[in-house]
Enzyme design. Structure first.
Site, PDB file in Angstrom:
ATOM      1  N   GLU A  56      -5.678  -4.338  -4.427  1.00 17.85           N
ATOM      2  CA  GLU A  56      -4.707  -3.705  -3.537  1.00 17.85           C
ATOM      3  C   GLU A  56      -4.645  -4.567  -2.293  1.00 17.85           C
ATOM      4  O   GLU A  56      -5.645  -4.744  -1.595  1.00 17.85           O
ATOM      5  CB  GLU A  56      -5.209  -2.303  -3.187  1.00 17.85           C
ATOM      6  CG  GLU A  56      -4.144  -1.259  -3.091  1.00 17.85           C
ATOM      7  CD  GLU A  56      -4.751   0.101  -2.793  1.00 17.85           C
ATOM      8  OE1 GLU A  56      -5.025   0.827  -3.749  1.00 17.85           O
ATOM      9  OE2 GLU A  56      -4.973   0.397  -1.620  1.00 17.85           O
ATOM     10  N   ASP A  67      -4.189   4.684   8.751  1.00 18.70           N
ATOM     11  CA  ASP A  67      -5.430   3.934   8.598  1.00 18.70           C
ATOM     12  C   ASP A  67      -6.379   4.179   9.753  1.00 18.70           C
ATOM     13  O   ASP A  67      -5.960   4.369  10.893  1.00 18.70           O
ATOM     14  CB  ASP A  67      -5.118   2.433   8.514  1.00 18.70           C
ATOM     15  CG  ASP A  67      -4.594   2.061   7.142  1.00 18.70           C
ATOM     16  OD1 ASP A  67      -5.363   2.141   6.179  1.00 18.70           O
ATOM     17  OD2 ASP A  67      -3.400   1.716   7.032  1.00 18.70           O
ATOM     18  N   TYR A 183      -2.615   8.024  -7.283  1.00 22.26           N
ATOM     19  CA  TYR A 183      -3.651   7.699  -6.302  1.00 22.26           C
ATOM     20  C   TYR A 183      -3.995   8.987  -5.557  1.00 22.26           C
ATOM     21  O   TYR A 183      -3.182   9.502  -4.790  1.00 22.26           O
ATOM     22  CB  TYR A 183      -3.100   6.641  -5.346  1.00 22.26           C
ATOM     23  CG  TYR A 183      -4.089   6.020  -4.386  1.00 22.26           C
ATOM     24  CD1 TYR A 183      -5.185   6.712  -3.889  1.00 22.26           C
ATOM     25  CD2 TYR A 183      -3.898   4.712  -3.957  1.00 22.26           C
ATOM     26  CE1 TYR A 183      -6.060   6.125  -3.002  1.00 22.26           C
ATOM     27  CE2 TYR A 183      -4.771   4.108  -3.061  1.00 22.26           C
ATOM     28  CZ  TYR A 183      -5.848   4.822  -2.590  1.00 22.26           C
ATOM     29  OH  TYR A 183      -6.701   4.245  -1.698  1.00 22.26           O
TER      30      TYR A 183
END
Lengths: 276, 405
Positions: A56, A67, A183
């Site tokens: 990834e 993030d 995911y």
């Protein structure tokens, strides 16, 4: 179309192989261009050599609001080294030319690829040898509502996220839009390492499996072989990101970053490959 | 009346919900709860009481007689949001959202702030309702708006400095969203401008439309007619949309939003004028005009006013501009400073530096209009918070008797 068209994508091939082998997949996240794109190539080959199944690759963005601090710092280092969207695509092309065989998923925020041109980005990424794209801030609902965000070339998989806050009816909607693999974000929060894996993972994995046959990957917070092995149990693959990115940050300037990263990742990979 | 956004949060092609999956359902829940609250007479009554007794509404509509005479053109009226409790329009929205937080049982409140006015309003609302309050603020903004940092702390809030990037409003929003993603089950995010993901641009507008509703009534009572021109400054665009929205169907009323022109909008000059050289993109949950480089990286903005120093504009403003319903211009730092002094000296009103951008455009346009025409400027905030910064900039610190914060 060749009879093998459906399995031409490296993501599909990886999960078909894993299923045949009876082992779990390992997905490694790194920020492209951290510390620079040349090192990214070395790190990618080192990850392939220790058995990583899917790479990834983060496309750096100035405002990575999903993030944590580790990945944010990596994005800043990548931008400071001059990394751009065309630069990342050129890097993927170069790695393919040099024989990198593992699947590549680009992990990005929408704005950089929106300004590049969404369609053009997907076409160029596919041509460069990218297998899938995960756009953090593009839920399937919005992709459907904006004409310019809808189209894509065949062969490139749109990876979708499911979160612990996603209710059952929405899990079904996302699973329907997902391609390649689903995911699952194993906890609420931004990316980053944590002490223990979510206890209800098995339950949540079962809820997702009830509505899709796609392989299931789990990520966010995994940093040790024990956690990786524990998390891999009820799913098909685990994703490790921040823990790797942190080592890249520590060794980036040393010239031996690829070797150091491989040393760190090897036991993590081994932990999900044995005796399942 | 314009019935936008649609059910998915779109103002034409702008807006939407471009957020990580973790936030999609909490935002949908918030939108649903807001719809229920809007139709609940008790909620509306509670909000009206708070706005009246606690915040000090209605605010006056004031005829700026000496400014009008000095500029020698259109009559200038000021909508005095600066007289509200906490010193700016921001309290309208903070009170609305904290009532929603109460309905949803969320006791922990977070907010971002640029100039500190939204942070102060949120800290005030949180204190009033006994909630824990955490405010994210860029380190640069904390320095230039030190008075507001002190106020938030006195009100019991924790102010968290944000050091990433330019350390201004955009980075504060990133941190607030990270906090929310992590603590979403217990925490209510009181977003302070008409930006971000749906339902915020709609909700913030609705809580501020009281500005335009009052001003429209007051103007009709006072002058027996509507103003010819509305002027408001635009960062995210909350005070502007609050003033504009109730006038959208009054076709004869022109509207101008004033962006921060910073050093100027030429090549190489830093500014925060998204409609001058901005691009269509997606930032912090919404599709709108923003300042980004060719690679899609968000550009560092600059404005003397922290509240206008932001890289994206609220999505409804992008639509109003497309429709030609509102025009967007800019005023530079220097023009805003001149206007700051002019209003202080001619009317005895020290405006916030954000608001001074709106005054600056009034200064430019009033002399070109006829004396029977009327300009209505939203005086969105008072300038107490900016006294130190302006004094420092003009090197007159010793002669100003303000306490060092």
């Amino acid at each position: 179309m060749s009879p093998n068209a459906a399995s031409a994508n490296r993501i599909d091939r990886a999960f078909t192989r894993l299923r045949a082998e009876g082992t779990k997949g390992f997905i490694a996240y790194i920020a492209a261009g951290d510390p620079d794109l040349e090192q990214t190539r070395h790190i990618a080959f080192a990850l392939e050599a220790v058995g990583v199944d899917i790479l990834e690759l983060g496309v750096p963005f100035s405002d990575p609001l999903a993030d944590g601090s580790v990945n944010q710092a990596a994005a800043i280092r990548a931008l400071e080294s001059g990394t751009t969207v065309p630069g990342v695509l050129a890097c993927v092309r170069a790695m393919r030319a040099e024989g990198l065989g593992i699947a590549i998923v680009l992990y990005t925020y929408l704005n950089p690829i929106y300004l590049y041109g969404f369609d053009r980005f997907l076409a160029d990424a596919h041509a460069a040898g990218v297998d899938g794209v995960l756009v953090l801030d593009l839920p399937p609902d919005e992709a459907g509502r904006n004409e310019e965000l809808r189209r894509r070339p065949a062969g490139l998989k749109m990876i979708r996220l499911i979160a612990p806050t996603t209710p059952p009816e929405r899990i079904a909607l996302i699973a329907k839009a997902a391609e390649g693999f689903v995911y699952f974000v194993s906890r609420e929060g931004v990316t980053g390492e944590q002490a223990s894996v979510s206890i209800s993972l098995a339950e949540q994995a079962a809820a997702i499996r009830a509505v899709t046959d796609l392989p299931l990957a789990v990520g966010f917070g995994i940093s040790t072989p024990e956690q990786a092995r524990e998390a891999a149990g009820p799913v098909d693959a685990v994703v490790v990101g921040s823990a790797i990115v942190r080592r890249i940050g520590e060794h980036g300037a040393s010239g031996e970053v690829a070797r150091r990263v491989a040393e760190f990742v090897r036991p993590l990979v081994d932990a999900v490959k044995k005796d399942f | 009346m314009q019935t936008l956004p649609d059910a998915h949060g779109y103002f034409g092609p702008y807006g939407g919900m471009f957020v990580p999956e973790t936030l999609m359902t909490p935002l949908r829940d918030l939108a649903d709860e807001y719809e229920r609250a809007k139709r609940d007479p008790q909620f509306q009554a509670d909000l009206a009481n708070l706005l009246g007794d606690f915040a000090g509404r209605p605010t006056p509509l004031y005829f700026a007689e000496r400014l009008t005479a000095k500029l020698g053109g259109a009559k200038i009226y000021l909508k005095r949001e600066d007289l509200l409790h906490t010193g700016a329009h921001k309290i309208n929205n903070a009170l609305g959202q904290i009532l929603l937080a109460q309905r949803m049982g969320k006791k922990r409140i977070i907010a971002e702030t640029g100039a500190g006015q939204h942070g102060v309003a949120t800290a005030t609302a949180a204190a009033r309702f006994g909630c824990e309050c955490v405010v994210y603020m860029g380190k640069v903004d904390m320095e230039r708006q030190a008075l507001n940092v002190a106020r938030m702390r006195f009100l019991g809030a924790t102010v968290v400095p944000v050091t990433a990037g330019a350390a201004t409003l955009k980075e504060a929003i990133n941190e607030a969203m990270r906090d929310w993603v992590t603590n979403v089950r217990t925490t209510f995010y009181i977003l302070g401008s008409a930006l971000g993901s749906h339902p915020y641009p709609m909700m913030v507008r609705d809580f501020h439309r009281v500005i335009g509703d009052e001003a429209r009534r007051q103007m009709l009572a006072r002058e027996g007619r509507l103003p010819h021109l509305l002027i408001a400054c635009v960062g995210g665009g909350s005070n502007a949309i609050g003033l504009f929205y109730p006038f959208l169907d009054d076709e004869a009323v022109r509207m101008v939003g004033v962006e921060a022109g910073g050093e100027g909008v030429g090549v190489g000059q830093k500014h925060a004028a998204r409609f001058q050289g901005g691009r269509l993109g997606v930032l912090q949950g919404t599709k709108t005009f923003l300042l980004a480089d060719e690679d899609g990286q968000i550009q560092l903005t600059h404005s003397i006013s922290a509240g206008l120093d932001y890289a994206a504009v609220g999505p409804e403003h992008s639509l109003l501009r497309d429709q030609g319903r509102a025009d967007y211009v800019h005023a530079t730092d220097d023009e805003a400073l001149s206007a700051f002094h002019l209003l202080s000296e001619t009317e005895g009103i020290i405006p916030a530096l954000e608001t001074a951008h709106a005054i600056a455009y009034a200064v430019r346009v009033a002399p070109t209009m006829r004396p029977e025409e009327i300009i209505l400027v939203n005086l969105s905030g008072r300038g107490d918070k900016d006294v130190q910064q302006v004094a420092d900039r003009e090197d007159m610190l010793e002669s100003v008797a303000t306490p060092k914060i």
